[in-house]
Design a protein around this motif. Structure first.
Motif, PDB file in Angstrom:
ATOM      1  N   HIS A 150       0.826  -1.204   0.000  1.00 30.11           N
ATOM      2  CA  HIS A 150       0.000   0.000   0.000  1.00 30.11           C
ATOM      3  C   HIS A 150       0.863   1.257   0.000  1.00 30.11           C
ATOM      4  CE1 HIS A 150      -3.712  -2.242   0.548  1.00 30.11           C
ATOM      5  NE2 HIS A 150      -3.099  -2.951   1.470  1.00 30.11           N
ATOM      6  N   ASN A 151       0.573   2.141  -0.931  1.00 31.33           N
ATOM      7  CA  ASN A 151       1.302   3.400  -1.013  1.00 31.33           C
ATOM      8  C   ASN A 151       0.515   4.465  -0.249  1.00 31.33           C
ATOM      9  OD1 ASN A 151       2.869   5.560  -1.695  1.00 31.33           O
ATOM     10  ND2 ASN A 151       2.006   5.782  -3.752  1.00 31.33           N
ATOM     11  N   HIS A 152       0.959   4.770   0.960  1.00 32.86           N
ATOM     12  CA  HIS A 152       0.209   5.707   1.802  1.00 32.86           C
ATOM     13  C   HIS A 152       0.631   7.146   1.493  1.00 32.86           C
ATOM     14  CE1 HIS A 152      -2.062   2.865   4.224  1.00 32.86           C
ATOM     15  NE2 HIS A 152      -1.007   2.081   4.165  1.00 32.86           N
ATOM     16  N   GLU A 153       0.175   7.620   0.322  1.00 36.52           N
ATOM     17  CA  GLU A 153       0.496   8.991  -0.094  1.00 36.52           C
ATOM     18  C   GLU A 153      -0.056  10.030   0.872  1.00 36.52           C
ATOM     19  OE1 GLU A 153      -1.199   8.939  -4.078  1.00 36.52           O
ATOM     20  OE2 GLU A 153       0.819   9.213  -4.882  1.00 36.52           O
ATOM     21  N   GLU A 154      -1.122   9.652   1.615  1.00 39.10           N
ATOM     22  CA  GLU A 154      -1.748  10.622   2.519  1.00 39.10           C
ATOM     23  C   GLU A 154      -0.805  11.088   3.614  1.00 39.10           C
ATOM     24  OE1 GLU A 154      -2.992   6.523   4.196  1.00 39.10           O
ATOM     25  OE2 GLU A 154      -2.492   7.405   2.258  1.00 39.10           O
ATOM     26  N   PHE A 155       0.290  10.346   3.843  1.00 42.44           N
ATOM     27  CA  PHE A 155       1.234  10.741   4.878  1.00 42.44           C
ATOM     28  C   PHE A 155       2.419  11.532   4.326  1.00 42.44           C
ATOM     29  CE2 PHE A 155      -0.507   6.678   6.782  1.00 42.44           C
ATOM     30  CZ  PHE A 155      -1.404   7.339   7.614  1.00 42.44           C
ATOM     31  N   ASN A 156       2.469  11.695   3.010  1.00 36.35           N
ATOM     32  CA  ASN A 156       3.541  12.481   2.405  1.00 36.35           C
ATOM     33  C   ASN A 156       3.194  13.959   2.435  1.00 36.35           C
ATOM     34  OD1 ASN A 156       4.873  10.099   1.734  1.00 36.35           O
ATOM     35  ND2 ASN A 156       3.871   9.964  -0.267  1.00 36.35           N
ATOM     36  N   HIS A 157       4.214  14.800   2.218  1.00 34.67           N
ATOM     37  CA  HIS A 157       3.945  16.232   2.122  1.00 34.67           C
ATOM     38  C   HIS A 157       3.115  16.504   0.876  1.00 34.67           C
ATOM     39  CE1 HIS A 157       5.938  18.049   5.463  1.00 34.67           C
ATOM     40  NE2 HIS A 157       7.049  17.381   5.241  1.00 34.67           N
TER      41      HIS A 157
ATOM     42  N   GLN B   7       0.364  22.585 -12.671  1.00 40.00           N
ATOM     43  CA  GLN B   7       0.373  22.657 -11.203  1.00 40.00           C
ATOM     44  C   GLN B   7      -0.231  21.389 -10.587  1.00 40.00           C
ATOM     45  OE1 GLN B   7       1.391  25.134  -8.728  1.00 40.00           O
ATOM     46  NE2 GLN B   7       0.984  23.288  -7.533  1.00 40.00           N
ATOM     47  N   PRO B   8       0.546  20.625  -9.793  1.00 41.71           N
ATOM     48  CA  PRO B   8      -0.054  19.478  -9.100  1.00 41.71           C
ATOM     49  C   PRO B   8      -0.951  19.961  -7.950  1.00 41.71           C
ATOM     50  CG  PRO B   8       2.317  19.587  -8.662  1.00 41.71           C
ATOM     51  CD  PRO B   8       1.974  20.751  -9.549  1.00 41.71           C
ATOM     52  N   THR B   9      -2.009  19.239  -7.693  1.00 40.67           N
ATOM     53  CA  THR B   9      -2.941  19.622  -6.628  1.00 40.67           C
ATOM     54  C   THR B   9      -3.493  18.358  -5.978  1.00 40.67           C
ATOM     55  OG1 THR B   9      -5.114  20.631  -6.171  1.00 40.67           O
ATOM     56  CG2 THR B   9      -4.707  19.918  -8.420  1.00 40.67           C
ATOM     57  N   ALA B  10      -3.653  18.404  -4.656  1.00 40.48           N
ATOM     58  CA  ALA B  10      -4.152  17.245  -3.910  1.00 40.48           C
ATOM     59  C   ALA B  10      -5.463  17.586  -3.232  1.00 40.48           C
ATOM     60  CB  ALA B  10      -3.121  16.808  -2.871  1.00 40.48           C
ATOM     61  N   LEU B  11      -6.342  16.613  -3.202  1.00 37.41           N
ATOM     62  CA  LEU B  11      -7.640  16.772  -2.544  1.00 37.41           C
ATOM     63  C   LEU B  11      -7.734  15.760  -1.406  1.00 37.41           C
ATOM     64  CD1 LEU B  11     -10.743  17.938  -2.958  1.00 37.41           C
ATOM     65  CD2 LEU B  11     -11.092  15.559  -3.568  1.00 37.41           C
ATOM     66  N   GLY B  12      -7.963  16.248  -0.191  1.00 40.64           N
ATOM     67  CA  GLY B  12      -8.107  15.367   0.963  1.00 40.64           C
ATOM     68  C   GLY B  12      -9.551  14.890   1.106  1.00 40.64           C
TER      69      GLY B  12
ATOM     70  N   VAL C 182      -7.582  10.257   3.068  1.00 39.28           N
ATOM     71  CA  VAL C 182      -6.813   9.792   1.916  1.00 39.28           C
ATOM     72  C   VAL C 182      -6.803  10.929   0.897  1.00 39.28           C
ATOM     73  CG1 VAL C 182      -7.269   7.346   2.256  1.00 39.28           C
ATOM     74  CG2 VAL C 182      -8.879   8.709   0.922  1.00 39.28           C
ATOM     75  N   ILE C 183      -5.926  10.836  -0.090  1.00 37.19           N
ATOM     76  CA  ILE C 183      -5.842  11.950  -1.031  1.00 37.19           C
ATOM     77  C   ILE C 183      -5.956  11.487  -2.483  1.00 37.19           C
ATOM     78  CG2 ILE C 183      -4.516  13.456   0.500  1.00 37.19           C
ATOM     79  CD1 ILE C 183      -2.018  12.733  -1.092  1.00 37.19           C
ATOM     80  N   ALA C 184      -6.557  12.363  -3.264  1.00 35.37           N
ATOM     81  CA  ALA C 184      -6.566  12.214  -4.717  1.00 35.37           C
ATOM     82  C   ALA C 184      -5.615  13.276  -5.256  1.00 35.37           C
ATOM     83  CB  ALA C 184      -7.975  12.430  -5.258  1.00 35.37           C
ATOM     84  N   ILE C 185      -4.798  12.920  -6.236  1.00 34.50           N
ATOM     85  CA  ILE C 185      -3.828  13.870  -6.792  1.00 34.50           C
ATOM     86  C   ILE C 185      -3.998  13.934  -8.306  1.00 34.50           C
ATOM     87  CG2 ILE C 185      -1.369  14.319  -7.189  1.00 34.50           C
ATOM     88  CD1 ILE C 185      -0.714  13.300  -4.514  1.00 34.50           C
ATOM     89  N   SER C 186      -3.909  15.143  -8.831  1.00 31.58           N
ATOM     90  CA  SER C 186      -3.926  15.338 -10.278  1.00 31.58           C
ATOM     91  C   SER C 186      -3.193  16.643 -10.558  1.00 31.58           C
ATOM     92  CB  SER C 186      -5.364  15.379 -10.807  1.00 31.58           C
ATOM     93  OG  SER C 186      -5.366  15.397 -12.226  1.00 31.58           O
ATOM     94  N   CYS C 187      -3.269  17.115 -11.799  1.00 29.95           N
ATOM     95  CA  CYS C 187      -2.736  18.441 -12.101  1.00 29.95           C
ATOM     96  C   CYS C 187      -3.885  19.283 -12.658  1.00 29.95           C
ATOM     97  CB  CYS C 187      -1.550  18.384 -13.053  1.00 29.95           C
ATOM     98  SG  CYS C 187      -1.938  17.812 -14.695  1.00 29.95           S
TER      99      CYS C 187
ATOM    100  N   PHE D 163       2.777  14.735  11.627  1.00 27.02           N
ATOM    101  CA  PHE D 163       1.438  14.402  11.134  1.00 27.02           C
ATOM    102  C   PHE D 163       0.334  15.130  11.913  1.00 27.02           C
ATOM    103  CE2 PHE D 163       4.052  10.471  10.653  1.00 27.02           C
ATOM    104  CZ  PHE D 163       4.159  10.506   9.269  1.00 27.02           C
ATOM    105  N   GLN D 164       0.703  16.059  12.809  1.00 23.34           N
ATOM    106  CA  GLN D 164      -0.282  16.676  13.712  1.00 23.34           C
ATOM    107  C   GLN D 164      -0.439  18.169  13.452  1.00 23.34           C
ATOM    108  OE1 GLN D 164       1.825  15.590  17.251  1.00 23.34           O
ATOM    109  NE2 GLN D 164       0.754  13.630  17.486  1.00 23.34           N
TER     110      GLN D 164
END
Length: 453
Positions: free
Chosen positions: A206-213, A286-291, A316-321, A365-366
């Motif tokens: 599992h790639n936990h992208e939600e914990f990345n910057h 521009q990359p953009t993330a949605l929580g 969790v996050i969705a990422i696109s540009c 993470f806080q």
């Protein structure tokens, strides 16, 4: 709004002796928002409100509710490595009595504003966390005879589902009714306090992208300058017709691999994401993330017990540009959100817990460490978060003097922070409570409505 005068403040403790001792918190309790989250209810003048016994009713029923929900009467404490535990010490919750010289009518449509800060208990995070109550309640009586009732509750102890479970049971007790669903207080069902299973080097699939910057604006090394910019809150209504039109637009262009139509939440959230990209004037690359906030209660196997009292939601996050989001049909953005939600399986949830258990510290993470810092919460240009309150029992809160005339979130001032709520005045209608930078809000409103047409 005229000045709000604070008349009295007191600690309310459980009406009976409760269990005392320390409780381990789950990993979901200790990340993300561990500060307090406010909500507010307004009640019009009524004969029962005139009786003057409002505060006594609230205080008495609150102390009895805390017998069942005794963790709320405790305190948090740091145990090192950015980790917390709960001290069930029955120190109590704070109940504040205030009065305002204004009338409810002067609040107009109740859109959250800086004036709300006077009606919602403030929390001083500069004092040791061991001294901060986990729940603060404020009752403000208006000149017209109406009242506001606001709660600010620690997100380290409960998520929205559990907070509303407590508030609705407290209201039942105030009305003289028995408890409907007892809280399930054992957090070990989410492995609270248990050691890690594997080593830090071992990883799963599992790639936990939600914990990345999250992404930053192109050319910037942090989001500090963006976070300094003034924000504003808007409550934007969508009629049932507009919601259905958006759903049709999304489902017309949806991926053939999806058999189930896109939901209201997925559709409206995709629309919000696209409109925010346009309003912020992003470059196409521009990359953009949605929580996205997902409730794990029924997704984890075995399912959590009824009345689980704690945090069972995860972001969790969705990422696109931006270029892809705004040039492709609405169904593209919505499918990205669907993918993020579908990824939340029981295995994903359990691997997320294990990932956090292996971290040497949870500090990064806080949100509490982001107050005035450079790390910052997840939200903020070019990102945003859209939380669903669509399934939460937020309306019809009756403490014995009738139901509210308005309920909504308290102050929220992070750029890109938003909620979707049912419109209590229109069956099938929705409300978006959105915070954006002042410089982007008018453009957002324009796209938000024009793009539906």
């Amino acid at each position: 709004m005229a000045t709000v005068n604070l008349k009295n403040s007191q600690m309310v403790k459980p009406a009976e002796t409760t269990w005392t001792g320390t409780v381990a918190l789950s990993e979901w309790d200790q990340i993300g928002t561990i500060t307090h989250v406010p909500t507010i209810y307004f009640y019009k003048k009524s004969l029962k409100l005139d009786s003057g016994s409002v505060l006594d009713t609230l205080k008495d029923s609150l102390s009895r509710a805390l017998v069942h929900f005794y963790p709320l009467a405790g305190r948090l404490r740091w145990i090192g490595n950015g980790r917390l535990e709960l001290d069930c010490n029955a120190k109590g919750v704070r109940l504040i009595e205030a009065e305002s010289q204004t009338k409810l009518e002067s609040l107009g449509d109740f859109t959250p504003s800086p004036e709300y800060e006077l009606l919602v208990p403030s929390v001083d995070y500069t004092i040791p966390i061991e001294e901060i109550p986990l729940l603060l309640v404020q009752v403000t009586r208006f000149q017209c005879g109406g009242i506001s009732l606001s709660f600010t509750i620690s997100h380290a102890i409960v998520d929205g589902q559990s907070a509303l479970h407590f508030i609705s049971e407290w209201a039942r007790i105030a009305r003289g009714e028995p408890l409907s669903v007892a809280p399930f207080l054992d957090r070990r069902v989410l492995r609270a306090g248990e050691p890690v299973v594997g080593s830090l080097e071992e990883s799963d699939d599992h790639n936990h992208e939600e914990f990345n910057h999250p992404p930053l604006l192109l050319g910037q090394s942090n989001n500090l300058e963006e976070r300094k910019k003034k924000t504003i809150v808007a409550m934007l209504k969508l009629s049932k017709f507009q919601v259905e039109k958006l759903k049709n637009m999304a489902n017309e262009s949806k991926n053939a691999g999806y058999t189930r139509p896109f939901s209201r939440y997925e559709t409206v959230t995709g629309h919000v994401w696209r409109c925010a990209c346009k309003a912020r004037g992003h470059m196409p690359q521009q990359p953009t993330a949605l929580g996205v906030c997902v409730d794990s209660r029924s997704r984890i196997k075995p399912a959590l017990p009824l009345g689980y009292f704690g945090n069972a939601t995860l972001d969790v996050i969705a990422i696109s540009c931006t270029g892809e989001l705004v040039s492709k049909p609405l169904g593209y953005a919505v499918s990205k959100i669907r993918e993020a939600i579908m990824a939340v399986t029981s295995e994903f949830i359990k691997s997320g817990i294990e990932f956090l258990k292996k971290q040497p510290s949870l500090t990064k993470f806080q949100d509490i460490h982001a107050l005035g810092g450079t790390e910052g919460p997840f939200y903020g240009n070019p990102n945003l978060g859209v939380v669903s309150w669509l399934t939460l029992p937020i309306y019809g809160l009756d403490f014995g003097w009738g139901k509210e005339v308005y309920m909504g979130p308290g102050t929220h001032d992070f750029d890109g922070d938003s909620l979707i709520l049912q419109n209590p005045n229109e069956d099938g209608g929705l409300i978006l409570a959105l915070c954006l930078q002042v410089g982007h809000m008018e453009a957002f409103k324009k796209y938000f409505y024009e793009d539906i047409m």
